[in-house]
Design an enzyme around this catalytic site. Structure first.
Site, PDB file in Angstrom:
ATOM      1  N   PHE A  29       0.818  -1.224   0.000  1.00 47.58           N
ATOM      2  CA  PHE A  29       0.000   0.000   0.000  1.00 47.58           C
ATOM      3  C   PHE A  29       0.851   1.272   0.000  1.00 47.58           C
ATOM      4  CE2 PHE A  29      -1.973  -3.258   2.880  1.00 47.58           C
ATOM      5  CZ  PHE A  29      -2.772  -3.837   1.914  1.00 47.58           C
ATOM      6  N   GLY A  81      -0.092  -9.061  -3.417  1.00 50.43           N
ATOM      7  CA  GLY A  81      -1.491  -9.444  -3.282  1.00 50.43           C
ATOM      8  C   GLY A  81      -2.360  -8.872  -4.381  1.00 50.43           C
ATOM      9  N   LEU A 111      -8.359  -7.481 -16.489  1.00 48.88           N
ATOM     10  CA  LEU A 111      -7.572  -8.623 -16.960  1.00 48.88           C
ATOM     11  C   LEU A 111      -7.905  -9.916 -16.232  1.00 48.88           C
ATOM     12  CD1 LEU A 111      -4.147  -6.797 -17.351  1.00 48.88           C
ATOM     13  CD2 LEU A 111      -5.979  -7.085 -19.021  1.00 48.88           C
ATOM     14  N   ASN A 112      -8.351  -9.806 -14.979  1.00 49.80           N
ATOM     15  CA  ASN A 112      -8.758 -10.987 -14.228  1.00 49.80           C
ATOM     16  C   ASN A 112      -9.930 -10.558 -13.353  1.00 49.80           C
ATOM     17  OD1 ASN A 112      -9.119 -12.869 -12.100  1.00 49.80           O
ATOM     18  ND2 ASN A 112      -7.044 -13.643 -12.374  1.00 49.80           N
ATOM     19  N   LYS A 133     -11.680 -11.963 -11.173  1.00 48.87           N
ATOM     20  CA  LYS A 133     -11.697 -12.369  -9.770  1.00 48.87           C
ATOM     21  C   LYS A 133     -10.761 -11.492  -8.932  1.00 48.87           C
ATOM     22  CE  LYS A 133     -12.024 -16.796  -8.734  1.00 48.87           C
ATOM     23  NZ  LYS A 133     -11.733 -18.214  -8.383  1.00 48.87           N
ATOM     24  N   THR A 134      -9.504 -11.407  -9.351  1.00 45.33           N
ATOM     25  CA  THR A 134      -8.547 -10.644  -8.536  1.00 45.33           C
ATOM     26  C   THR A 134      -8.822  -9.141  -8.630  1.00 45.33           C
ATOM     27  OG1 THR A 134      -6.941 -10.675 -10.349  1.00 45.33           O
ATOM     28  CG2 THR A 134      -6.743 -12.391  -8.691  1.00 45.33           C
ATOM     29  N   GLY A 183      -5.304  -0.497  -8.703  1.00 46.34           N
ATOM     30  CA  GLY A 183      -4.929  -0.745  -7.310  1.00 46.34           C
ATOM     31  C   GLY A 183      -5.318   0.361  -6.358  1.00 46.34           C
ATOM     32  N   GLU A 184      -5.311   1.587  -6.834  1.00 48.24           N
ATOM     33  CA  GLU A 184      -5.503   2.699  -5.905  1.00 48.24           C
ATOM     34  C   GLU A 184      -6.846   3.367  -6.036  1.00 48.24           C
ATOM     35  OE1 GLU A 184      -1.426   4.692  -5.152  1.00 48.24           O
ATOM     36  OE2 GLU A 184      -1.239   3.584  -7.022  1.00 48.24           O
TER      37      GLU A 184
END
Ligand code: FES
Ligand code: FES
Lengths: 769, 167
Positions: A274, A501, A662-663, A665-666, A735-736
């Site tokens: 983070f 992660g 791109l995924n 789930k994640t 991510g952010e």
């Protein structure tokens, strides 16, 4: 950055903007962005089985012979000098091998400050343990090495120190009086004015003009910062928890006067980053102690030490003033303010960035200052700037909507800009209006009563709020990828990048498999080790694009190499790289299903075990040509207890526009993770800083309240999935953005529930009574 | 002294200040149990003692002589993942994976507590015959296990999917 460099940069940007698309590197859109096989599929994490069995080895878990454990002593004053230090009792304590203070620490250069060069990672430019001076309350003043952690901690407690205290600036109020305008805010001008915002505001029909405050926050990844460090001759090996391995290696090399290749940083698993898992004093102190003691060292910070040695998000005070015309368009948008910082770091908390790109206004003024305190260097924490900047801006938008009696989503639709409002560049891809419309429908926004305090369930007042989320697209230069394709049709893609992660290892394997037209199980992604081709920082939500661009470059080297190996006996004979595509585990002629040869066949006929291609990504010129950002519309429903003031988030939905996902789930998990950290930012989290002593008062997870299971409802995530034509794989960062807009969405919902407008985070129950 | 860890009896002799967590991690090389705070606030160190969950960072190793400890390394049977471990992967109940061993051990014991009829603070009917293991019960009972990556939704889904067919 100097003014001269700013000028050069803006001249470059203008040149790039005028350049036709087809002249830019990566001119054509990545063909992968339209593929729908592996890309976007909900693939489970490739490291899942290791992680659920506790078999993934984190930095503090690397086994090593003869390890010494480190214990630390922190200063208890904010500024001054060590007048006397007595280490005798500690040295005599059982198991102790070394006590290191400024008196015996090796001579080390100060770390190169992050941002001063692409390979600089120092969170602060202060020299580490080189003299008696103290610069913040919590600075490390002694390191003890012992056979066990218990012995090291006990011995550390025996060290006696007398300080000469010097006056320190530990009050934000006091520091604000001497606030300064930095040369730049991460390369962008600290102040920007379009038109005359003051006049625009004065002449506007409707005005909202308020001050918003946000506190300090800490990352609080659950994994404690740790490193296992060993010198092998003049080679230094650091098993670190790191989100920037290459820059760490190179900065540590500079500190010890080594060449970059003499330092190896290995970090395959990181227990949450983070923005916090960067280079701080502990890795350098651990390496120095290992050198002095002549044995490997494990340094694991206690949770308290994490608060004392690893900076967090700084406090801000922001003014947002909006002036609207009668039709709801903006006559003026002003976003200014100040953040606490130090003289020895470079993290100004860019809270004015959203206001530079989100809304059309006739007049715009943004300006940021910093106020220098004697404190631990603050640093980047998930969406630095945008997280707290959107709290102020998007709360103000809600206040304006109410003043104008317009629905807040409709207000935003009316001020949607055609092009970037401050740079004037075109948007690469922006579908925020659509994201709002879809989000509103899924969330049931039409059920919201705009009159505050109009929905109630027993003691509980219920309200809904929304806010815009935004985060820039970044791709950092310098990424180099290596593709190794072997005769069994297996491929390994390698780059010294990071998995904390986010799903990097999984997503990159998916993308590479799709690019090479191989089954997913044949492709793996290697990362987290400076022995691999260099990667970029896992920061700024940039890593996926940075890796992607390098993999494209390596693939463009791989295809001609394969064609050459294929030779004249291949169905591909005579074809140029531009005439073939990866298909069915090999190469095939575009538009001709017959002409195809598998990688295995090409390699075995050529008598080769493998073929290797390595290439560096082109410069990220797309960032200069276009205004590129991820967006989302965040929706929140809260229940506020009318008796106790307790606020509970009962529903949350994020509707994202971040290019290709791109995924699924994640990505959904990452969006949720950002939103949950945003719930903490909004409601429960705050690093309490004693303004008299400069000491952090709640350095523990018991007193710093991150959201727990019961604080988090089921969160809905939807996305547009519209590919960005100018980014690798059509993807922008994810991510952010999740944390941005959440503070305002919660505050706006609380206003709708209670009629109370809270402009200071976190919104704890005392503020609602 | 000896202690039974994941079915194996292990002899040990440590400094009496050593926590059960440090015994596992630093002395026995069982690094599956994680340290996130070392002060009982995060749950990353959760292990099972005779089937009950505890924070092993708050337990002194020497107090556990002869006791049966199960760590995350002991959840799989004969190389087959525990159904909850599989569900964590399927429902993406983690990101970095650092809190995961604690979440898993905690969930196994939590379900056991619920099966024994132990109520929680959100249980509405304390006298009821059976308590439904719904979302709120799971969230309350798992709130001692922090996840900074915010995998909470996935964790609750994994627990629900694994145990929803229990009586
Ligand atoms: S490490 Fe034991 S509760 Fe945090
Ligand atoms: S998965 Fe990272 S802390 Fe839970």
């Amino acid at each position: 950055m100097s003014a001269l460099k700013d000028t050069a940069k803006s001249a470059m940007q203008t040149a790039v903007r005028l350049t036709p698309d087809k002249w830019l590197p990566g001119a054509t859109s990545d063909p992968l962005m339209h593929k729908h096989g592996l890309l976007g599929a909900p693939v489970s994490r490739v490291d899942g089985a290791l992680k659920v069995q506790g078999k993934a080895r984190f930095a503090a878990e690397v086994a090593m012979e003869g390890l010494a454990y480190a214990g630390l002593v922190h200063s208890t004053i904010a500024r001054g000098r060590i007048a006397a230090i007595d280490t005798g009792a500690a040295e005599a304590a059982p198991g102790v091998g070394l006590v290191m203070t400024y008196k015996n620490a090796p001579r080390m250069k100060a770390p190169a400050l992050f941002g001063t060069s692409p390979s600089a990672a120092g969170a602060s430019s202060l020299p580490i343990m080189q003299d008696a001076s103290i610069h913040w309350n919590g600075q490390t003043v002694a390191v003890v090495l012992a056979e066990t952690q218990e012995q090291a901690d006990y011995a550390a407690s025996l060290i006696e120190i007398r300080y000469e205290v010097e006056p320190a600036v530990t009050s934000f109020e006091m520091a604000k009086g001497r606030a300064r305008r930095p040369e730049s805010i991460l390369g962008e001008p600290a102040e920007l004015e379009i038109g005359d915002a003051k006049a625009g505001l004065a002449g506007a029909a409707t005005v909202v003009d308020h001050i918003y405050r946000t506190p300090r926050y800490n990352h609080n990844a659950i994994e404690l910062h740790a490193a296992t460090i060993v010198w092998e001759g003049d080679q230094l090996i650091i098993h670190d928890a790191s989100q920037l391995v290459n820059a760490t290696a190179s900065t540590v090399a500079g500190v010890f006067g080594l060449k970059d290749h003499q330092v190896r940083v290995i970090s395959p698993y990181v227990g949450g980053g983070f923005g916090g898992k960067c280079l701080w004093d502990h890795q350098i102190l651990g390496a120095a102690a290992a050198k002095l003691a002549g044995r490997p060292v494990r340094i694991v910070l206690s949770r308290e030490s994490v608060f004392r040695l690893v900076g967090g998000r700084t406090t801000t005070e922001q003014r947002v003033a909006l002036g609207a015309n009668a039709d709801g368009t903006l006559a003026a948008l002003i976003h200014t303010g100040v953040a606490a910082m130090t003289t020895h770091n470079a993290c100004p908390e860019q809270f004015t960035f959203p206001a530079r790109h989100l809304y059309a206004a006739q007049n715009i003024h943004v300006a940021q200052e910093v106020a220098d305190l004697d404190m631990l260097a603050n640093t980047f924490m998930r969406a630095p700037g945008e997280s707290v900047g959107t709290f102020a801006l998007e709360s103000a938008m809600d206040e304006l909507a109410e003043a104008l009696k317009i629905d807040p989503i409709e207000l935003r639709r009316r001020i949607e800009p055609e092009k970037d409002p401050t740079s004037g560049t075109r948007f690469s891809s922006r579908n925020i209006v659509e994201a709002y419309a879809r989000g509103a429908e899924h969330f049931g926004w039409s059920r919201r009563n705009p009159v505050p305090r109009s929905q109630r369930d027993g003691e509980w007042l219920i309200g809904m709020g929304c806010a815009t989320a935004t985060y820039p697209y970044y791709r950092f230069p310098g990424a180099t990828a290596r593709i190794t394709l072997n005769a069994d049709g297996q491929a390994i893609v390698a780059m010294a990048s990071h998995e904390m992660g986010m799903g990097t290892a999984t997503t990159q394997a998916q993308a590479a498999a799709e690019r090479l037209a191989l089954p997913l199980e044949n492709v793996s992604f290697e990362y987290g080790d400076t022995a691999l081709p260099p990667g970029t920082v896992a920061g700024g939500s940039s890593q996926t694009a940075s890796i992607g661009a390098a993999v494209i470059a390596a693939f463009e080297e791989l295809v001609p190499a394969l064609l050459q190996l294929a030779g004249n006996d291949s169905p591909l004979a005579g074809l140029k790289a531009s005439e073939v595509e990866a298909r069915d585990g090999g190469l095939g002629k575009i538009d001709d299903p017959q002409s195809h040869e598998s990688y295995a066949s090409i390699l075995s006929r050529a008598g080769r075990k493998e073929v290797v291609a390595e290439a560096k990504a082109p410069m990220p010129l797309e960032m200069q040509k276009y205004s590129m950002h991820s967006y989302a519309a965040q929706f929140c429903e809260v229940r506020v207890n009318a008796v106790t003031g307790e606020a509970r988030v009962s529903r949350f939905l994020g509707s994202f526009d971040c290019g290709r996902i791109l995924n699924s789930k994640t990505a959904a998990s990452q969006f949720k993770g950002g939103i949950i950290m945003g719930l903490g930012l909004a409601l429960t989290e705050e690093t309490l800083f004693d303004e008299r002593s400069g000491r952090i008062m709640n350095p523990s997870l018991a007193e710093y309240h991150v959201p727990v299971h019961l604080d988090v409802p089921a969160i809905d995530i939807i996305w547009t999935d519209i590919p960005d034509p100018h980014s690798p794989m059509g993807a922008r960062g994810i991510g952010e953005i999740g944390i941005t807009g959440v503070g305002a969405a919660v505050a706006n919902a609380i206003y709708n529930a209670t009629g109370k407008r809270i402009r200071e985070l976190p919104i704890t129950l005392d503020k609602l009574l | 002294m000896d202690i039974i860890i994941n079915g194996r009896t292990i002899e040990f002799s440590v400094d009496p200040r050593t926590s059960l967590l440090d015994l596992l991690r630093d002395h026995l090389g069982l690094t599956g149990s994680k340290k996130g705070c070392n002060q009982g606030a995060c749950g990353a160190c959760t292990v099972l003692v005779d089937g009950e969950r505890i924070n092993s960072c708050l337990a002194l190793a020497v107090q556990y002589q002869g006791r049966k400890i199960t760590t995350v390394e002991g959840l799989a049977r004969n190389g087959d993942l525990h159904s909850l471990q599989r569900a964590f992967i399927e429902h993406d109940g983690f990101q970095c994976g650092y809190c995961t061993p604690g979440q898993l051990c905690s969930a196994v014991a939590m379900v056991d507590e619920w099966e024994r009829g132990l109520p929680s603070v959100v249980t509405q009917e304390l006298a009821a015959q059976g308590i439904a293991l719904d979302r709120d019960e799971i969230r309350e009972r798992m709130s001692g296990n922090l996840c900074r990556c915010g995998a909470y939704n996935g964790i609750v889904e994994a627990i629900t999917a694994t145990f929803e067919n229990l009586p």
